[in-house]
Design an enzyme around this catalytic site. Structure first.
Site, PDB file in Angstrom:
ATOM      1  N   LYS A 168       0.843  -1.066   0.010  1.00  0.00           N
ATOM      2  CA  LYS A 168      -0.054  -0.137   0.115  1.00  0.00           C
ATOM      3  C   LYS A 168       0.949   1.130  -0.115  1.00  0.00           C
ATOM      4  O   LYS A 168       1.654   1.650   0.880  1.00  0.00           O
ATOM      5  CB  LYS A 168      -0.999  -0.005   1.023  1.00  0.00           C
ATOM      6  N   GLU A 222       9.818   1.635  10.606  1.00  0.00           N
ATOM      7  CA  GLU A 222      10.891   2.734  10.116  1.00  0.00           C
ATOM      8  C   GLU A 222      10.117   3.862  10.265  1.00  0.00           C
ATOM      9  O   GLU A 222       9.292   4.159   9.613  1.00  0.00           O
ATOM     10  CB  GLU A 222      11.520   2.481   8.594  1.00  0.00           C
ATOM     11  N   CYS A 269      13.325  11.450   6.196  1.00  0.00           N
ATOM     12  CA  CYS A 269      13.672  10.899   7.585  1.00  0.00           C
ATOM     13  C   CYS A 269      14.897  11.374   8.234  1.00  0.00           C
ATOM     14  O   CYS A 269      15.208  11.258   9.558  1.00  0.00           O
ATOM     15  CB  CYS A 269      13.179   9.557   7.854  1.00  0.00           C
ATOM     16  N   GLU A 323       9.441  16.195  15.394  1.00  0.00           N
ATOM     17  CA  GLU A 323       9.843  15.933  13.936  1.00  0.00           C
ATOM     18  C   GLU A 323       8.783  17.078  13.074  1.00  0.00           C
ATOM     19  O   GLU A 323       7.679  17.085  13.276  1.00  0.00           O
ATOM     20  CB  GLU A 323       9.420  14.514  13.675  1.00  0.00           C
TER      21      GLU A 323
HETATM   22  P1  NAD Z   1       2.338   8.380   7.622  1.00  0.00           P
HETATM   23  O1  NAD Z   1       2.565   7.627   8.646  1.00  0.00           O
HETATM   24  O2  NAD Z   1       1.167   8.976   7.760  1.00  0.00           O
HETATM   25  O3  NAD Z   1       1.961   7.327   6.287  1.00  0.00           O
HETATM   26  C1  NAD Z   1       2.762   6.178   5.915  1.00  0.00           C
HETATM   27  C2  NAD Z   1       2.033   5.044   5.320  1.00  0.00           C
HETATM   28  O4  NAD Z   1       1.100   4.330   6.609  1.00  0.00           O
HETATM   29  C3  NAD Z   1       1.084   5.456   4.379  1.00  0.00           C
HETATM   30  O5  NAD Z   1       1.089   4.635   3.144  1.00  0.00           O
HETATM   31  C4  NAD Z   1      -0.351   5.693   4.990  1.00  0.00           C
HETATM   32  O6  NAD Z   1      -1.489   5.406   4.300  1.00  0.00           O
HETATM   33  C5  NAD Z   1      -0.272   4.284   6.084  1.00  0.00           C
HETATM   34  N1  NAD Z   1      -0.979   4.322   7.162  1.00  0.00           N
HETATM   35  C6  NAD Z   1      -1.722   5.440   7.914  1.00  0.00           C
HETATM   36  N2  NAD Z   1      -2.295   5.059   8.906  1.00  0.00           N
HETATM   37  C7  NAD Z   1      -2.358   3.766   8.891  1.00  0.00           C
HETATM   38  C8  NAD Z   1      -2.922   2.708   9.714  1.00  0.00           C
HETATM   39  N3  NAD Z   1      -3.406   3.046  10.745  1.00  0.00           N
HETATM   40  N4  NAD Z   1      -2.523   1.608   9.289  1.00  0.00           N
HETATM   41  C9  NAD Z   1      -1.905   1.122   8.413  1.00  0.00           C
HETATM   42  N5  NAD Z   1      -1.271   1.931   7.312  1.00  0.00           N
HETATM   43  C10 NAD Z   1      -1.573   3.190   7.722  1.00  0.00           C
HETATM   44  O7  NAD Z   1       3.839   8.863   7.198  1.00  0.00           O
HETATM   45  P2  NAD Z   1       4.027   9.803   6.031  1.00  0.00           P
HETATM   46  O8  NAD Z   1       3.233  11.113   6.226  1.00  0.00           O
HETATM   47  O9  NAD Z   1       3.343   9.157   4.753  1.00  0.00           O
HETATM   48  O10 NAD Z   1       5.301   9.724   6.242  1.00  0.00           O
HETATM   49  C11 NAD Z   1       6.271  10.684   6.739  1.00  0.00           C
HETATM   50  C12 NAD Z   1       6.903  10.142   8.170  1.00  0.00           C
HETATM   51  O11 NAD Z   1       7.425   9.059   7.596  1.00  0.00           O
HETATM   52  C13 NAD Z   1       7.863  11.049   8.681  1.00  0.00           C
HETATM   53  O12 NAD Z   1       7.606  10.744  10.242  1.00  0.00           O
HETATM   54  C14 NAD Z   1       9.311  10.416   8.332  1.00  0.00           C
HETATM   55  O13 NAD Z   1      10.152  10.544   9.218  1.00  0.00           O
HETATM   56  C15 NAD Z   1       8.910   8.883   8.213  1.00  0.00           C
HETATM   57  N6  NAD Z   1      10.017   8.426   7.279  1.00  0.00           N
HETATM   58  C16 NAD Z   1      10.631   7.095   7.933  1.00  0.00           C
HETATM   59  C17 NAD Z   1      11.689   6.823   7.305  1.00  0.00           C
HETATM   60  C18 NAD Z   1      12.712   5.961   7.757  1.00  0.00           C
HETATM   61  O14 NAD Z   1      13.014   5.195   7.090  1.00  0.00           O
HETATM   62  N7  NAD Z   1      12.853   5.881   9.136  1.00  0.00           N
HETATM   63  C19 NAD Z   1      11.741   7.220   5.724  1.00  0.00           C
HETATM   64  C20 NAD Z   1      10.819   7.929   5.254  1.00  0.00           C
HETATM   65  C21 NAD Z   1       9.748   8.558   6.017  1.00  0.00           C
END
Ligand code: NAD
Length: 485
Positions: A173, A248, A282, A387
């Site tokens: 997804k 992650e 990130c 963040e």
């Molecule tokens: P997010 O958590 O809002 O969404 C990430 C994914 O999770 C999306 O596909 C979203 O639809 C899905 N999701 C949301 N709620 C869910 C649920 N209840 N159950 C299952 N899936 C769900 O994050 P974002 O805004 O898309 O990305 C930004 C964040 O990602 C930042 O905090 C960033 O630091 C982090 N990030 C971390 C890394 C790493 O490698 N550690 C890399 C890139 C981004």
């Protein structure tokens, strides 16, 4: 406008509910695609297809799986410009960045894991003359792979490649904000000859389609990249179901500059670490700690370089920072600018939406923010703890090694750190004490796909990359053979 479809069992299919939402180009505000608003019925279908494909795919010789993944890498490379264009429209990032970083890295991910599976070893432990233990590793079944919007294809491929290379099948997804490259990848899977059901893509919102993957009883493995709060929500569902989980999550990464650092290197690299991809990485270095004797000089140099960055149309070659991902995200980032000032911070540059003359007519409805440098804040204030995930950094002075280690570690996150010193003893000492999954010394973002990647504390659970990924997606089973006397 394009209407996207889910990719299930090797076919493009409409969402079961027949409903869609809009994908918006954040640089122009234009609607660029209709995205399936999938629900648990679509996830059920995708998991069933992946389950049917699993026996055949897991029994396919590694050399054959490798060949298909290499073919996929080749096709991504062939379509690099098309994919980069899609990523640029979805994220608002500069086209050149998508062409030179994001898409090539997705190609590298597929190549890396396609070849890694040809070089694995089977462990054996002999217990004196009594027994021989052989540790077999088998793919675990259907993997649920959930990815964020900031590096859409790169981070999706970082999960897909090791999952299917090791013989699992997958239900992915992608972020609902950035579905375009994953949609294109589906077509490439067909061209590469991937059997139906090996890779399935379900588009939709996290709380609906994402949550349905996480709670599905036939998905024993979940690999997630995204925000820390979402990671915690996923863990609450997955942990009692005894799923294998990789999380992650977010970061608030320190860049530490000692007075003996080579500033000719440290300055440009720390500006890059702060503002690449609009600060939506990130691993971004968003808290800069600078040793007091060089603090004022460093701030002046940092501000001067930041002012030289161009914000604007992602299609322009001269653009350094494109649009932020969405109007909601811009509002969140701006709320931190207000907070920084309320906490006593001084905005040294940036902090505003660039005027229309700067971003140009095409992008007049886009969501842009000038790169922003804040000073005069304590290390412990909210601006320096939470963040922001945008082009906003804070610079904080420090007096000695012990103090900066404590301040850098005074964060709930622990993803990465960048440390600048010309003293080898100090580099070792400080790197060892930083609570961080990766410490870069005199560099930032140098990546080797073989090394463990991931965060400590609220930055996540588990590690990806290299052997860690191959182990994560496989189940060890020890076979103990009694030796004859
Ligand atoms: P997010 O958590 O809002 O969404 C990430 C994914 O999770 C999306 O596909 C979203 O639809 C899905 N999701 C949301 N709620 C869910 C649920 N209840 N159950 C299952 N899936 C769900 O994050 P974002 O805004 O898309 O990305 C930004 C964040 O990602 C930042 O905090 C960033 O630091 C982090 N990030 C971390 C890394 C790493 O490698 N550690 C890399 C890139 C981004």
């Amino acid at each position: 406008m394009q209407t996207l479809a889910n990719f299930i069992d090797g076919r493009f299919v409409e969402p079961a509910g027949g409903t869609y939402f809009d994908d918006i180009d954040p640089a122009t505000g234009a609607r660029c695609a209709r995205v399936p608003d999938s629900d648990e019925r679509d996830v059920d279908n995708a998991v069933a297809a992946a389950g049917r494909a699993f026996p055949g795919w897991s029994a396919t010789p590694a050399a054959e799986r490798s060949r298909m993944l290499l073919a996929l890498a080749e096709l991504i490379e062939r379509d690099l410009d098309e994919l980069a264009g899609r990523e640029c429209v979805d994220t608002g990032k500069p086209l050149l960045v998508a062409q030179s970083v994001d898409i090539p890295r997705a190609v590298a991910n597929f190549r890396f894991f396609a070849t890694a599976i040809l070089h694995t070893q089977t462990e054996a432990h002999q217990t004196d003359t009594t027994a021989l233990n052989i540790t077999l590793r088998a793919p675990r079944g259907v993997a649920g792979l959930i990815s964020p919007w900031n590096l859409p294809l790169y981070l999706l491929s970082w999960k897909v490649a090791p999952a299917i290379a090791t013989g699992n099948t997958a239900v992915c997804k992608p972020s609902e904000l950035t579905p375009l490259t994953a949609h294109h990848l589906a077509g490439l899977c067909l061209e590469a000859g991937l059997p139906p059901g090996v890779l399935n893509i379900v588009h939709g919102r996290g709380e609906k389609a994402g949550a349905a993957i996480v709670s599905h009883p036939d998905v024993p493995t979940i690999s997630f990249t995204g925000g820390t709060d979402t990671g915690a929500t996923i863990a609450r569902t997955a942990a009692p179901m005894f799923k294998r989980l990789s999380l992650e999550c977010g970061g608030k990464n320190p860049t530490i500059i000692f007075a003996d650092a080579d500033l000719d290197e440290a300055l440009p690299t720390s500006v890059r670490a702060a503002f690449s991809n609009q600060g939506e990485i990130c691993l971004a270095g968003s808290r800069l700690f600078v040793e007091r004797p060089i603090h004022d000089r460093f701030v002046d140099g940092f501000v001067q370089r930041t002012r030289m960055l161009n914000v604007g149309d992602p299609h322009q070659k001269s653009t350094d920072l494109g649009a932020l991902i969405s109007a909601e995200h811009l509002a969140k980032v701006e709320s931190y600018l207000a907070l920084a000032q309320a906490e006593g911070g001084t905005i040294r540059c940036g902090g505003r939406r660039p005027p229309r003359e700067v971003v140009g007519e095409r992008c007049r409805h886009g969501v842009f923010l000038e790169p922003t440098v804040v000073t005069d804040l304590d290390a412990g204030c909210r601006t320096n703890r939470e963040e922001i995930f945008g082009p906003v950094v804070s610079i904080i002075p420090f007096d000695d090694e012990q103090e900066v280690i404590e301040q850098a570690n005074a964060s709930s996150y622990g993803l990465s750190a960048s440390l600048w010193t010309t003293r080898l003893d100090r580099a070792h000492r400080v790197a060892e004490r930083l609570e961080s999954g990766t410490v870069w010394v005199n560099c930032w973002m140098l990546r080797d796909l073989r090394v463990p990647f991931g965060g400590m504390k609220a930055s996540g659970l588990g590690r990806e990359g290299g052997q860690e990924a191959l182990r994560f997606f496989t189940e060890p089973k020890n076979v103990c053979i009694k030796l004859g006397s």
